[in-house]
Scaffold this motif. Sequence first.
Motif, PDB file in Angstrom:
ATOM      1  N   GLY A 174       0.787  -1.227   0.000  1.00 39.38           N
ATOM      2  CA  GLY A 174       0.000   0.000   0.000  1.00 39.38           C
ATOM      3  C   GLY A 174       0.815   1.269   0.000  1.00 39.38           C
ATOM      4  N   ARG A 175       2.148   1.170   0.120  1.00 39.54           N
ATOM      5  CA  ARG A 175       2.979   2.362   0.056  1.00 39.54           C
ATOM      6  C   ARG A 175       3.009   2.915  -1.367  1.00 39.54           C
ATOM      7  N   ALA A 176       3.263   4.218  -1.476  1.00 39.04           N
ATOM      8  CA  ALA A 176       3.396   4.869  -2.771  1.00 39.04           C
ATOM      9  C   ALA A 176       4.345   6.046  -2.631  1.00 39.04           C
ATOM     10  N   ARG A 177       4.998   6.429  -3.713  1.00 43.38           N
ATOM     11  CA  ARG A 177       5.860   7.605  -3.672  1.00 43.38           C
ATOM     12  C   ARG A 177       5.957   8.202  -5.065  1.00 43.38           C
ATOM     13  N   ILE A 178       6.273   9.493  -5.104  1.00 42.63           N
ATOM     14  CA  ILE A 178       6.591  10.187  -6.346  1.00 42.63           C
ATOM     15  C   ILE A 178       8.019  10.685  -6.210  1.00 42.63           C
ATOM     16  N   GLY A 179       8.846  10.381  -7.183  1.00 42.35           N
ATOM     17  CA  GLY A 179      10.248  10.781  -7.151  1.00 42.35           C
ATOM     18  C   GLY A 179      10.861  10.590  -8.522  1.00 42.35           C
ATOM     19  N   PHE A 180      12.178  10.731  -8.588  1.00 43.66           N
ATOM     20  CA  PHE A 180      12.874  10.612  -9.862  1.00 43.66           C
ATOM     21  C   PHE A 180      13.505   9.235  -9.991  1.00 43.66           C
ATOM     22  N   THR A 181      13.546   8.733 -11.219  1.00 40.51           N
ATOM     23  CA  THR A 181      14.197   7.459 -11.468  1.00 40.51           C
ATOM     24  C   THR A 181      14.821   7.460 -12.850  1.00 40.51           C
ATOM     25  N   ALA A 221      -3.001  14.526 -14.059  1.00 38.16           N
ATOM     26  CA  ALA A 221      -2.002  14.502 -12.995  1.00 38.16           C
ATOM     27  C   ALA A 221      -2.386  13.461 -11.962  1.00 38.16           C
ATOM     28  N   VAL A 222      -1.390  13.058 -11.182  1.00 40.31           N
ATOM     29  CA  VAL A 222      -1.623  12.187 -10.030  1.00 40.31           C
ATOM     30  C   VAL A 222      -1.015  12.851  -8.807  1.00 40.31           C
ATOM     31  N   GLY A 223      -1.609  12.616  -7.654  1.00 38.47           N
ATOM     32  CA  GLY A 223      -1.104  13.188  -6.408  1.00 38.47           C
ATOM     33  C   GLY A 223      -1.223  12.189  -5.280  1.00 38.47           C
ATOM     34  N   LEU A 224      -0.441  12.393  -4.239  1.00 36.16           N
ATOM     35  CA  LEU A 224      -0.483  11.567  -3.036  1.00 36.16           C
ATOM     36  C   LEU A 224      -0.672  12.484  -1.833  1.00 36.16           C
ATOM     37  N   THR A 225      -1.607  12.140  -0.963  1.00 34.29           N
ATOM     38  CA  THR A 225      -1.796  12.895   0.265  1.00 34.29           C
ATOM     39  C   THR A 225      -0.977  12.260   1.382  1.00 34.29           C
ATOM     40  N   ARG A 226      -0.825  12.981   2.465  1.00 37.48           N
ATOM     41  CA  ARG A 226      -0.025  12.471   3.576  1.00 37.48           C
ATOM     42  C   ARG A 226      -0.727  11.329   4.311  1.00 37.48           C
ATOM     43  N   ASP A 227      -2.035  11.201   4.135  1.00 38.16           N
ATOM     44  CA  ASP A 227      -2.753  10.153   4.852  1.00 38.16           C
ATOM     45  C   ASP A 227      -3.145   8.985   3.949  1.00 38.16           C
ATOM     46  N   GLY A 228      -2.417   8.805   2.845  1.00 39.34           N
ATOM     47  CA  GLY A 228      -2.556   7.570   2.085  1.00 39.34           C
ATOM     48  C   GLY A 228      -3.563   7.555   0.971  1.00 39.34           C
ATOM     49  N   TYR A 229      -3.974   8.721   0.479  1.00 37.89           N
ATOM     50  CA  TYR A 229      -4.885   8.752  -0.659  1.00 37.89           C
ATOM     51  C   TYR A 229      -4.141   9.085  -1.944  1.00 37.89           C
ATOM     52  N   LEU A 230      -4.540   8.425  -3.008  1.00 39.86           N
ATOM     53  CA  LEU A 230      -4.077   8.711  -4.366  1.00 39.86           C
ATOM     54  C   LEU A 230      -5.131   9.560  -5.052  1.00 39.86           C
TER      55      LEU A 230
END
Length: 547
Positions: free
Chosen positions: A327-334, A479-488
Amino acid sequence: MVRSRRGRRWAMATLAAVAVALTGLPRSAAGMALPDLAGHWAEGPVRRLAAEGLVQGRPDGRFYPDAPLTRAEFLALLDRALAKLPEATGGPAAPGTGAAGAAPLAGVPAGHWAAPAVGRLLGRGILRPEDYPGGIALDKPITRREVARLVVRAMGLEAEARGGRGVNLLLTDIARDPEARVITTAVAHGYLGGYPDGRFGPGDPLTRAQGAAVVLRLLDPAERTALWREQYQYRVGSANVDVNVIRVNLRNPGLRPQVVTAAGGIGQVEDPVAMARRVGALAAINGTYLNAYTPQPPRDPYGTIIQGGRVLHRGADRAAIGFWPDGRARIGFTSPAIRGGTYPRSWWAYGLNHTGTEWGENWIVVHTPDRGLDLGYDAGTSVVVENGVITRIVPGNVAIPRNGFVVSLGGTHVQEFLSRFSVGDPLDFRVELEPEWEGVSELLQAGPRLLAEGQVAVDFAREGFVEEKITSQAANRSAVGLTRDGYLLLVTARAVRVVDLAEILRDLGAWEAMCMDSGASSALYYRGEVITRPGRAISNILAIVPR
């Protein structure tokens, strides 16, 4: 939690029973039958709270789930629930804070059974005297508006609610409500929801069943609303921008993100709605950029794609969104590396399942069966590997073995590397991800990044974006976003610049965010309905599917 009735004697007995129910129960009491819950939508939440000693039925053994909940009952229940949470998520206030410094609240009779809970909530600023200038009337039903306000404060969301601009237009009866932003925020974080007819019912009394559901959502993120749609209109400059949002609770065990690629392999395209329906998606948004203007396939994507833990395509060093099985998710560079062989026959590749000639005059590209039946272009030299062994070296286009892969070399790299490959030799390759992406199961790379830690983080030069249609022009955006409480968040917006979209995502509560492909590729799908209709077939989508 007990509904008040007429009759002083009955009321006093009721208040005493409620006091016991909300100040702790032995397990045997929590396990009472509550027969009127059988088949009720709130049976699960109520029984879970009963098992924790937080709620209890009335003296007759019934729960009365559809009866109104009083302010005293909800405040006491909220106080008890927050005591189970760490301070960072609404738990007990730090030592030295409390009711002692709080302003008094009118309407709390001396000796009222809920007075201690009221005092604690006052001391923490969750309950405030200005909310009830004429007195609180503890034994009257609490409204859904009041509950939204209390929950937003308790969970540290008041700054987001008061500072935001957007109001959820799909809640049809809150636009003119003085607490519209508070209600929008409480709903956006999954603590409350609207009715099937689109109303929120701000002034409606909260029922005992609804109160149990709200409190369980405070305690357990997996119980918060799983998936729903919102709609907003933002004023950007002199224009109104329509914004569609789908929120997905990534902590809900019944949902998972899935990358879906076009039928036929990497380099093919398909209607995104058809892709979503093919996998039984509940929701979906378009994915990476692609070469949309070639007259025929391959129409290659331009971002890294990982599906089911396998890297299907390798892209440039740009923003990506990734998901893990837990259930983890992140946005970053790769920027994955592709390496093969061992010294002195080691080699490397520019790309994976991407047309070699798109790299220019010189290329080294690996093609796996995820590409499709063959390379899709007739150029360079192909090193064919089956079952880990080189079986042939031939010019141009070849079939890709189902049990192997093909290394395509072009330009000066043919002379530079061909001596390292011989028929009959073993050959393998590996795709190396950065440590922070280890174990990722689904990933799509697009960009530019919009938000980092809640701040606008658009940097076109960092990600190599130079086209004006991305850097400065208004267009349909995804666009996609992630909230601090686990919502996409899956978001599409009409006629907006990237920098304005970043501000919109922040207003929607995103902590991290990035663009997907936009323009004619923008697509949004929700429960069988096309919310944003795409103008072309595309390479891939991000879908939300049932587990």
